[in-house]
Design a protein around this motif. Structure first.
Motif, PDB file in Angstrom:
ATOM      1  N   MET A 189     -14.539  49.810   0.438  1.00 28.20           N
ATOM      2  CA  MET A 189     -14.675  48.530   0.379  1.00 28.20           C
ATOM      3  C   MET A 189     -15.931  47.900  -0.022  1.00 28.20           C
ATOM      4  SD  MET A 189     -11.167  47.100   2.558  1.00 28.20           S
ATOM      5  CE  MET A 189     -11.310  45.363   2.137  1.00 28.20           C
ATOM      6  N   GLU A 192     -17.670  49.329  -2.813  1.00 30.01           N
ATOM      7  CA  GLU A 192     -16.790  49.125  -4.141  1.00 30.01           C
ATOM      8  C   GLU A 192     -17.014  50.394  -4.864  1.00 30.01           C
ATOM      9  OE1 GLU A 192     -17.823  44.787  -5.172  1.00 30.01           O
ATOM     10  OE2 GLU A 192     -19.625  45.686  -5.062  1.00 30.01           O
ATOM     11  N   SER A 218     -11.360  51.384  -5.398  1.00 26.53           N
ATOM     12  CA  SER A 218     -12.996  50.837  -5.124  1.00 26.53           C
ATOM     13  C   SER A 218     -12.503  49.479  -4.440  1.00 26.53           C
ATOM     14  CB  SER A 218     -13.672  50.637  -6.421  1.00 26.53           C
ATOM     15  OG  SER A 218     -12.881  49.904  -7.352  1.00 26.53           O
ATOM     16  N   TRP A 219     -11.386  49.111  -4.213  1.00 29.74           N
ATOM     17  CA  TRP A 219     -10.846  47.999  -3.434  1.00 29.74           C
ATOM     18  C   TRP A 219     -10.601  48.413  -2.060  1.00 29.74           C
ATOM     19  CZ3 TRP A 219     -11.485  42.828  -5.049  1.00 29.74           C
ATOM     20  CH2 TRP A 219     -11.762  42.639  -6.370  1.00 29.74           C
ATOM     21  N   MET A 243     -14.557  44.488 -10.407  1.00 29.24           N
ATOM     22  CA  MET A 243     -14.985  43.979  -8.864  1.00 29.24           C
ATOM     23  C   MET A 243     -15.345  42.461  -8.874  1.00 29.24           C
ATOM     24  SD  MET A 243     -14.396  46.757  -7.853  1.00 29.24           S
ATOM     25  CE  MET A 243     -14.769  46.331  -6.064  1.00 29.24           C
ATOM     26  N   ASP A 244     -15.177  41.919  -7.783  1.00 32.91           N
ATOM     27  CA  ASP A 244     -15.304  40.596  -7.542  1.00 32.91           C
ATOM     28  C   ASP A 244     -16.942  40.000  -7.631  1.00 32.91           C
ATOM     29  OD1 ASP A 244     -15.516  38.053  -6.422  1.00 32.91           O
ATOM     30  OD2 ASP A 244     -14.087  38.238  -4.941  1.00 32.91           O
ATOM     31  N   ASP A 248     -20.410  41.824  -4.594  1.00 32.14           N
ATOM     32  CA  ASP A 248     -21.448  42.479  -5.315  1.00 32.14           C
ATOM     33  C   ASP A 248     -22.511  42.625  -4.049  1.00 32.14           C
ATOM     34  OD1 ASP A 248     -23.138  43.596  -6.910  1.00 32.14           O
ATOM     35  OD2 ASP A 248     -23.803  41.865  -8.048  1.00 32.14           O
TER      36      ASP A 248
END
Length: 268
Positions: A189, A192, A218-219, A243-244, A248
């Motif tokens: 997490m 990522e 990747s989450w 991704m969010d 980042d």
């Protein structure tokens, strides 16, 4: 390549019996081939078993040793990539806890020597001195071994070196099962990045190896969780995902604030 099939071989090696363990490796690779796997991962020191320190002169091999060459042949014949753990014989009387990445043509693509040694390992092995990120058609693979997982700097370094996936060979034992479960999800997490971690089962003296091998996206989502079941299981792993952008983590680091991490006066 957007997705790969990853197989985890969560099994019990026989201590100091390379012939038996090689037969297990062969059987597991044949099963992975039937499941159309791209990559199979074995635990730390699986070739020999974990408590091999007093017999390293007999058990350790160089990267072109007979057991490693046998695994290379299997990779080629079964068209499989593999990452596996073994005691590596270095120069002189130096030995390392190592993991090797072999491609589906039987070529050794890279080797990683464990940098963070746990407890009694320090009596028998030397620490490695480099992190390894190895380019493959599946993406760049960053290698780690067991206790390395508990140092977030290792996974972050591999991410900054361009790793697309972290592959960790493990010989984790009670009472540290929960540690590695939490750390594996955290490494995925916070960086990522997908994480593949293969642990073993069984008992050696007072060590009870606890399994809990995982494939995480990747989450940090669990795509495969083997708990304490012995076996060979395969998961489909996406190598990238949306991704969010509010997170980042790598981009938002404050490098100028982190010098304390490498300041020798803060090591104790």
């Amino acid at each position: 390549m957007d997705k790969i099939n990853v197989t985890l071989a969560q099994m019990t090696p026989k201590l100091k019996d390379k012939s038996y363990n090689l037969s297990q490796i062969k059987n597991a690779m044949e099963e992975a081939n039937k499941n159309q796997s791209d990559l199979i991962v074995f635990p730390e020191l699986f070739l020999t078993g974990y408590s091999v320190g007093d017999k390293l002169n007999e058990q350790a091999e160089k990267v072109d040793g007979p057991s490693i060459n046998e695994i290379k042949k299997l990779c080629k014949s079964l068209s499989l990539y593999t990452v596996f753990g073994f005691p590596e014989s270095g120069d002189g009387e130096t030995n390392f806890i190592s993991s090797a990445l072999i491609d589906n043509q039987g070529e050794l693509l890279g080797l990683y020597r464990k940098t963070h040694l746990f407890d009694q390992e320090q009596k028998f092995f030397e620490s490695g001195s480099n992190f390894e990120v190895i380019p493959t058609p599946m993406g760049n693979i960053g290698l780690m071994i067991c206790f390395d997982l508990e140092f977030p700097e290792v996974a972050r370094s591999l991410k900054l070196m361009g790793a697309d996936i972290l592959v960790i060979v493990n010989a984790n034992m009670d009472p540290y099962k929960e540690h590695h479960y939490i750390y594996a999800k955290s490494r995925a997490m916070e960086n990522e990045i997908p994480v593949v971690i293969c642990n073993r089962l069984g008992q050696e003296d007072d060590l009870n190896f606890c399994g809990d091998s995982l494939v995480l996206d990747s989450w940090g989502n669990e795509l495969l969780s083997m708990k304490d079941s012995e076996g060979i299981e395969t998961a489909k792993l996406p190598l990238s995902s949306v991704m969010d952008s509010k997170m980042d983590y790598v981009f938002r680091r404050k490098e100028d604030l982190y010098s304390i991490l490498t300041d020798s006066q803060h090591r104790e």
